[in-house]
Enzyme design. Structure first.
Site, PDB file in Angstrom:
ATOM      1  CG  ASP A 194       2.303  -3.047  28.060  1.00 37.41           C
ATOM      2  OD1 ASP A 194       3.762  -3.037  27.990  1.00 37.41           O
ATOM      3  OD2 ASP A 194       1.779  -2.600  28.895  1.00 37.41           O
ATOM      4  CB  THR A 195       7.144  -1.818  24.792  1.00 38.87           C
ATOM      5  OG1 THR A 195       6.914  -0.930  25.487  1.00 38.87           O
ATOM      6  CG2 THR A 195       6.535  -1.337  23.416  1.00 38.87           C
ATOM      7  CD  GLU A 202       1.215  -8.121  34.798  1.00 39.80           C
ATOM      8  OE1 GLU A 202       0.380  -7.558  34.312  1.00 39.80           O
ATOM      9  OE2 GLU A 202       2.249  -7.750  35.142  1.00 39.80           O
ATOM     10  CG  HIS A 228      -0.335  -0.067  27.347  1.00 41.64           C
ATOM     11  ND1 HIS A 228      -0.904  -0.792  28.372  1.00 41.64           N
ATOM     12  CD2 HIS A 228      -1.238   1.039  27.232  1.00 41.64           C
ATOM     13  CE1 HIS A 228      -1.909  -0.486  28.734  1.00 41.64           C
ATOM     14  NE2 HIS A 228      -2.448   0.882  28.249  1.00 41.64           N
ATOM     15  NE  ARG A 258       4.463  -2.114  33.684  1.00 36.93           N
ATOM     16  CZ  ARG A 258       3.575  -2.952  33.858  1.00 36.93           C
ATOM     17  NH1 ARG A 258       2.955  -3.655  34.786  1.00 36.93           N
ATOM     18  NH2 ARG A 258       2.560  -2.872  32.808  1.00 36.93           N
ATOM     19  CG  HIS A 309       3.152  -6.848  29.547  1.00 35.25           C
ATOM     20  ND1 HIS A 309       3.233  -7.608  30.899  1.00 35.25           N
ATOM     21  CD2 HIS A 309       2.121  -6.058  29.584  1.00 35.25           C
ATOM     22  CE1 HIS A 309       2.474  -6.790  31.630  1.00 35.25           C
ATOM     23  NE2 HIS A 309       1.682  -5.809  30.815  1.00 35.25           N
ATOM     24  CD  GLU A 335       0.369   0.399  31.434  1.00 33.02           C
ATOM     25  OE1 GLU A 335      -1.082   0.083  31.673  1.00 33.02           O
ATOM     26  OE2 GLU A 335       0.985  -0.865  31.227  1.00 33.02           O
ATOM     27  CD  GLU A 341      -1.920  -4.491  28.851  1.00 30.11           C
ATOM     28  OE1 GLU A 341      -2.764  -4.631  29.638  1.00 30.11           O
ATOM     29  OE2 GLU A 341      -0.730  -3.899  28.781  1.00 30.11           O
TER      30      GLU A 341
HETATM   31  C1  FUD Z   1      -0.577  -4.621  33.602  1.00 33.46           C
HETATM   32  C2  FUD Z   1      -0.786  -3.730  32.313  1.00 33.46           C
HETATM   33  C3  FUD Z   1      -1.664  -2.735  32.244  1.00 33.46           C
HETATM   34  C4  FUD Z   1      -3.176  -3.043  32.953  1.00 33.46           C
HETATM   35  C5  FUD Z   1      -3.800  -1.458  33.077  1.00 33.46           C
HETATM   36  C6  FUD Z   1      -4.841  -1.527  33.860  1.00 33.46           C
HETATM   37  O1  FUD Z   1       0.747  -5.102  33.482  1.00 33.46           O
HETATM   38  O2  FUD Z   1       0.278  -3.725  31.819  1.00 33.46           O
HETATM   39  O3  FUD Z   1      -2.209  -2.382  30.952  1.00 33.46           O
HETATM   40  O4  FUD Z   1      -3.811  -4.070  32.323  1.00 33.46           O
HETATM   41  O5  FUD Z   1      -3.136  -0.740  33.371  1.00 33.46           O
HETATM   42  O6  FUD Z   1      -5.541  -0.079  33.912  1.00 33.46           O
END
Ligand code: FUD
Length: 286
Positions: free
Chosen positions: A177-178, A150, A203, A209, A180, A238, A144
């Site tokens: 992941d959108t 992070e 994601h 979020r 990020h 997520e 990811e």
């Molecule tokens: C963290 C994130 C998540 C994480 C995952 C752990 O910022 O985006 O995807 O890695 O949730 O379960």
């Protein structure tokens, strides 16, 4: 189309798991993503039963900690990290999960310096061995790409692609992941094109979020890009709120605000949002 378990619960014991599976199924998703941070205590048998009962596919995600950092310069720490990830993969194999994704390549935390060349290389060598192990179990891996607060290994799609290509394993790809991307990229379209050939997992998260469509993420461009490259992998919602708390994840990700209280309402909204976004681009001739 899937949903992260943290929409429903902060603890993945028997009651929490049941809540996550029921909620995910009732909201109209096909897949639940399980945060398997601790393989030793994961209720394997129950997970397998719930997946069958609710007819949901499963995947798993996690973030590494310093003591199991496969990108460490200390060989003993790398070995502990590989043992840890192999234990997670065994759980996934027994559960029948298809993917292991997330920050599986280094510690998920705010770093105080850039990664060293040695750390990156150690992590890539460990990842190559883990990919071979995962392939034998029929599991795919996605690294990811997360924001600068992070991880210090990579933060953009272009960097993630180089990392994955250098490892060079057929079952290893990039996990976008959108949330990020909205922090690190210049837009939501180019990173999907950039990683098209190695895009393994997606994601969908809003800039804060919370509820999809109530922040600044340009989902239209993102879904158009997925359609253009013919992406057919998981698309997983997520979201995190201080209403549903896993103490470690809350602290690591800085989930201080209460963005929603009702996971069922949030989940149903996300499921409708993602389905209609996918439908909107389905017929586009790009
Ligand atoms: C963290 C994130 C998540 C994480 C995952 C752990 O910022 O985006 O995807 O890695 O949730 O379960």
């Amino acid at each position: 189309m899937g949903c992260h378990g943290s929409v429903w619960t902060g603890s993945f014991d028997e009651a929490g798991l049941r809540t996550a599976f029921r909620g995910t199924a009732e909201a109209g998703f096909d897949l639940v993503e399980l945060p398997v941070f601790d393989p030793q205590s994961w209720p394997v048998e129950l997970t397998r039963r719930l997946a069958a009962e609710y007819d949901l596919a499963t995947t798993a995600s996690l973030g590494l900690t310093d003591d199991v950092d496969i990108s460490s310069e200390d060989p003993a720490t790398v070995r502990r990290g590989e043992d840890h990830l192999r234990a997670v993969l065994q759980v996934l194999h027994e559960v029948g999960a298809s993917h292991l994704v997330g920050v599986i390549y280094g510690p998920m935390k705010k770093h105080q310096r850039p990664a060293t060349e040695r750390e990156v290389r150690n992590g890539q060598e460990a990842m190559r061995r883990l990919a071979t192990y995962a392939a034998a179990l029929g599991i795919r891996l996605g690294v990811e790409i997360v924001n600068r607060y992070e991880s210090n290994i990579f933060n953009t799609a272009a960097q993630g692609r180089v990392y994955v290509e250098e490892v060079g394993a057929d079952n290893l790809g990039v996990h976008l992941d959108t949330y990020h991307m909205n922090i690190e990229e210049s837009g939501m379209f180019a990173p999907v094109l950039e990683t098209a050939r190695c895009l393994e997992y997606v994601h969908v998260g809003e800039s804060h979020r919370g509820y999809l469509g109530t922040g600044t993420v340009d989902f239209g461009s993102f879904f158009r890009a997925l359609q253009l490259v013919g992406y057919r992998g998981p698309v997983v919602f997520e979201s995190f709120s201080s209403a549903v708390v896993d103490p470690d994840l809350t602290a690591t990700l800085g989930i201080w605000r209460n963005l929603w209280r009702d996971g069922a309402d949030l989940g149903a909204h996300a499921s409708t949002f993602i389905r209609s976004s996918l439908r909107a681009v389905e017929t586009l001739d790009l």
